[in-house]
Design a protein around this motif. Structure first.
Motif, PDB file in Angstrom:
ATOM      1  N   ILE A 154     -28.994  37.561  27.899  1.00 58.10           N
ATOM      2  CA  ILE A 154     -27.996  37.024  26.963  1.00 58.10           C
ATOM      3  C   ILE A 154     -27.689  38.030  25.848  1.00 58.10           C
ATOM      4  CG2 ILE A 154     -29.654  35.834  25.480  1.00 58.10           C
ATOM      5  CD1 ILE A 154     -26.225  34.464  26.464  1.00 58.10           C
ATOM      6  N   ASN A 155     -28.669  38.829  25.471  1.00 59.70           N
ATOM      7  CA  ASN A 155     -28.433  39.821  24.417  1.00 59.70           C
ATOM      8  C   ASN A 155     -27.487  40.923  24.891  1.00 59.70           C
ATOM      9  OD1 ASN A 155     -30.001  38.541  22.479  1.00 59.70           O
ATOM     10  ND2 ASN A 155     -31.880  39.505  23.228  1.00 59.70           N
ATOM     11  N   ASP A 156     -27.530  41.262  26.173  1.00 61.34           N
ATOM     12  CA  ASP A 156     -26.587  42.242  26.710  1.00 61.34           C
ATOM     13  C   ASP A 156     -25.163  41.685  26.653  1.00 61.34           C
ATOM     14  OD1 ASP A 156     -28.701  43.933  27.279  1.00 61.34           O
ATOM     15  OD2 ASP A 156     -28.892  43.220  29.357  1.00 61.34           O
ATOM     16  N   LEU A 157     -25.015  40.433  27.009  1.00 61.84           N
ATOM     17  CA  LEU A 157     -23.702  39.790  26.953  1.00 61.84           C
ATOM     18  C   LEU A 157     -23.187  39.729  25.517  1.00 61.84           C
ATOM     19  CD1 LEU A 157     -21.456  38.316  28.466  1.00 61.84           C
ATOM     20  CD2 LEU A 157     -22.721  36.195  28.096  1.00 61.84           C
ATOM     21  N   ARG A 158     -24.058  39.404  24.595  1.00 64.56           N
ATOM     22  CA  ARG A 158     -23.655  39.354  23.181  1.00 64.56           C
ATOM     23  C   ARG A 158     -23.227  40.732  22.683  1.00 64.56           C
ATOM     24  NH1 ARG A 158     -28.582  35.545  20.984  1.00 64.56           N
ATOM     25  NH2 ARG A 158     -27.732  33.593  21.787  1.00 64.56           N
ATOM     26  N   SER A 159     -23.934  41.761  23.106  1.00 61.98           N
ATOM     27  CA  SER A 159     -23.575  43.123  22.703  1.00 61.98           C
ATOM     28  C   SER A 159     -22.211  43.520  23.255  1.00 61.98           C
ATOM     29  CB  SER A 159     -24.637  44.110  23.188  1.00 61.98           C
ATOM     30  OG  SER A 159     -25.881  43.823  22.612  1.00 61.98           O
ATOM     31  N   ILE A 160     -21.970  43.197  24.508  1.00 59.00           N
ATOM     32  CA  ILE A 160     -20.682  43.525  25.123  1.00 59.00           C
ATOM     33  C   ILE A 160     -19.551  42.776  24.430  1.00 59.00           C
ATOM     34  CG2 ILE A 160     -19.340  43.278  27.248  1.00 59.00           C
ATOM     35  CD1 ILE A 160     -21.990  43.778  28.770  1.00 59.00           C
ATOM     36  N   LEU A 161     -19.740  41.503  24.140  1.00 58.43           N
ATOM     37  CA  LEU A 161     -18.704  40.722  23.456  1.00 58.43           C
ATOM     38  C   LEU A 161     -18.462  41.225  22.036  1.00 58.43           C
ATOM     39  CD1 LEU A 161     -19.448  37.094  24.678  1.00 58.43           C
ATOM     40  CD2 LEU A 161     -17.576  38.608  25.332  1.00 58.43           C
ATOM     41  N   THR A 162     -19.514  41.690  21.376  1.00 60.98           N
ATOM     42  CA  THR A 162     -19.347  42.248  20.036  1.00 60.98           C
ATOM     43  C   THR A 162     -18.502  43.516  20.081  1.00 60.98           C
ATOM     44  OG1 THR A 162     -21.449  41.322  19.322  1.00 60.98           O
ATOM     45  CG2 THR A 162     -20.572  43.140  18.021  1.00 60.98           C
ATOM     46  N   VAL A 163     -18.750  44.361  21.051  1.00 62.65           N
ATOM     47  CA  VAL A 163     -17.972  45.600  21.185  1.00 62.65           C
ATOM     48  C   VAL A 163     -16.521  45.274  21.520  1.00 62.65           C
ATOM     49  CG1 VAL A 163     -17.687  47.691  22.580  1.00 62.65           C
ATOM     50  CG2 VAL A 163     -19.962  47.017  21.777  1.00 62.65           C
ATOM     51  N   ILE A 164     -16.295  44.310  22.410  1.00 64.50           N
ATOM     52  CA  ILE A 164     -14.926  43.913  22.765  1.00 64.50           C
ATOM     53  C   ILE A 164     -14.203  43.345  21.541  1.00 64.50           C
ATOM     54  CG2 ILE A 164     -13.569  42.255  24.114  1.00 64.50           C
ATOM     55  CD1 ILE A 164     -15.625  42.656  26.368  1.00 64.50           C
ATOM     56  N   ALA A 165     -14.871  42.512  20.756  1.00 60.32           N
ATOM     57  CA  ALA A 165     -14.263  41.946  19.546  1.00 60.32           C
ATOM     58  C   ALA A 165     -13.932  43.032  18.538  1.00 60.32           C
ATOM     59  CB  ALA A 165     -15.192  40.909  18.933  1.00 60.32           C
ATOM     60  N   LEU A 166     -14.811  44.019  18.393  1.00 56.89           N
ATOM     61  CA  LEU A 166     -14.554  45.126  17.470  1.00 56.89           C
ATOM     62  C   LEU A 166     -13.338  45.931  17.926  1.00 56.89           C
ATOM     63  CD1 LEU A 166     -15.383  46.884  15.045  1.00 56.89           C
ATOM     64  CD2 LEU A 166     -16.805  48.183  16.635  1.00 56.89           C
ATOM     65  N   LEU A 167     -13.247  46.196  19.222  1.00 55.62           N
ATOM     66  CA  LEU A 167     -12.096  46.940  19.735  1.00 55.62           C
ATOM     67  C   LEU A 167     -10.792  46.172  19.544  1.00 55.62           C
ATOM     68  CD1 LEU A 167     -13.615  48.450  22.995  1.00 55.62           C
ATOM     69  CD2 LEU A 167     -13.146  49.615  20.827  1.00 55.62           C
ATOM     70  N   CYS A 168     -10.825  44.860  19.749  1.00 56.91           N
ATOM     71  CA  CYS A 168      -9.633  44.040  19.500  1.00 56.91           C
ATOM     72  C   CYS A 168      -9.241  44.081  18.028  1.00 56.91           C
ATOM     73  CB  CYS A 168      -9.880  42.609  19.936  1.00 56.91           C
ATOM     74  SG  CYS A 168      -9.930  42.386  21.711  1.00 56.91           S
ATOM     75  N   PHE A 169     -10.211  43.977  17.149  1.00 54.57           N
ATOM     76  CA  PHE A 169      -9.939  44.031  15.714  1.00 54.57           C
ATOM     77  C   PHE A 169      -9.322  45.365  15.331  1.00 54.57           C
ATOM     78  CE2 PHE A 169     -11.390  45.326  11.475  1.00 54.57           C
ATOM     79  CZ  PHE A 169     -10.763  44.364  10.713  1.00 54.57           C
ATOM     80  N   ALA A 218      -4.712  48.789  13.832  1.00 53.02           N
ATOM     81  CA  ALA A 218      -3.865  49.944  14.142  1.00 53.02           C
ATOM     82  C   ALA A 218      -2.413  49.516  14.320  1.00 53.02           C
ATOM     83  CB  ALA A 218      -4.384  50.632  15.402  1.00 53.02           C
ATOM     84  N   TRP A 219      -2.185  48.376  14.988  1.00 56.13           N
ATOM     85  CA  TRP A 219      -0.820  47.885  15.163  1.00 56.13           C
ATOM     86  C   TRP A 219      -0.190  47.501  13.823  1.00 56.13           C
ATOM     87  CZ3 TRP A 219       0.612  42.767  14.090  1.00 56.13           C
ATOM     88  CH2 TRP A 219       1.946  42.488  14.339  1.00 56.13           C
ATOM     89  N   ALA A 220      -0.964  46.856  12.958  1.00 54.40           N
ATOM     90  CA  ALA A 220      -0.423  46.395  11.680  1.00 54.40           C
ATOM     91  C   ALA A 220      -0.016  47.553  10.784  1.00 54.40           C
ATOM     92  CB  ALA A 220      -1.451  45.518  10.968  1.00 54.40           C
ATOM     93  N   TYR A 221      -0.717  48.669  10.896  1.00 58.28           N
ATOM     94  CA  TYR A 221      -0.395  49.815  10.056  1.00 58.28           C
ATOM     95  C   TYR A 221       0.482  50.845  10.760  1.00 58.28           C
ATOM     96  CZ  TYR A 221      -3.474  48.225   6.393  1.00 58.28           C
ATOM     97  OH  TYR A 221      -4.042  47.500   5.377  1.00 58.28           O
TER      98      TYR A 221
END
Length: 60
Positions: free
Chosen positions: A3-18, A23-26
């Motif tokens: 589950i910690n691997d999944l959480r890490s992957i989702l955190t990285v995906i969320a950071l990339l989306c953010f 980048a789009w807003a600016y």
């Protein structure tokens, strides 16, 4: 996969989306749309003479 691997992957995906949204807003391409949206409250478009702004009709 733990589950910690999944959480890490989702955190990285969320950071990339953010970062993508930031980048789009600016970006220069979005500036024109934002400037047009900022001027919407100041547009001088009056409703037709017979209509009331709140949509209620005068009785009587």
């Amino acid at each position: 996969m733990e589950i910690n691997d999944l959480r890490s992957i989702l955190t990285v995906i969320a950071l990339l989306c953010f970062l993508g949204i930031v980048a789009w807003a600016y970006s220069k391409g979005a500036k024109k749309g934002f400037e047009e949206a900022a001027q919407l409250p100041f547009t001088d478009e009056d409703p037709p003479a017979g209509d009331k702004a709140d949509g209620q009709r005068k009785e009587g």
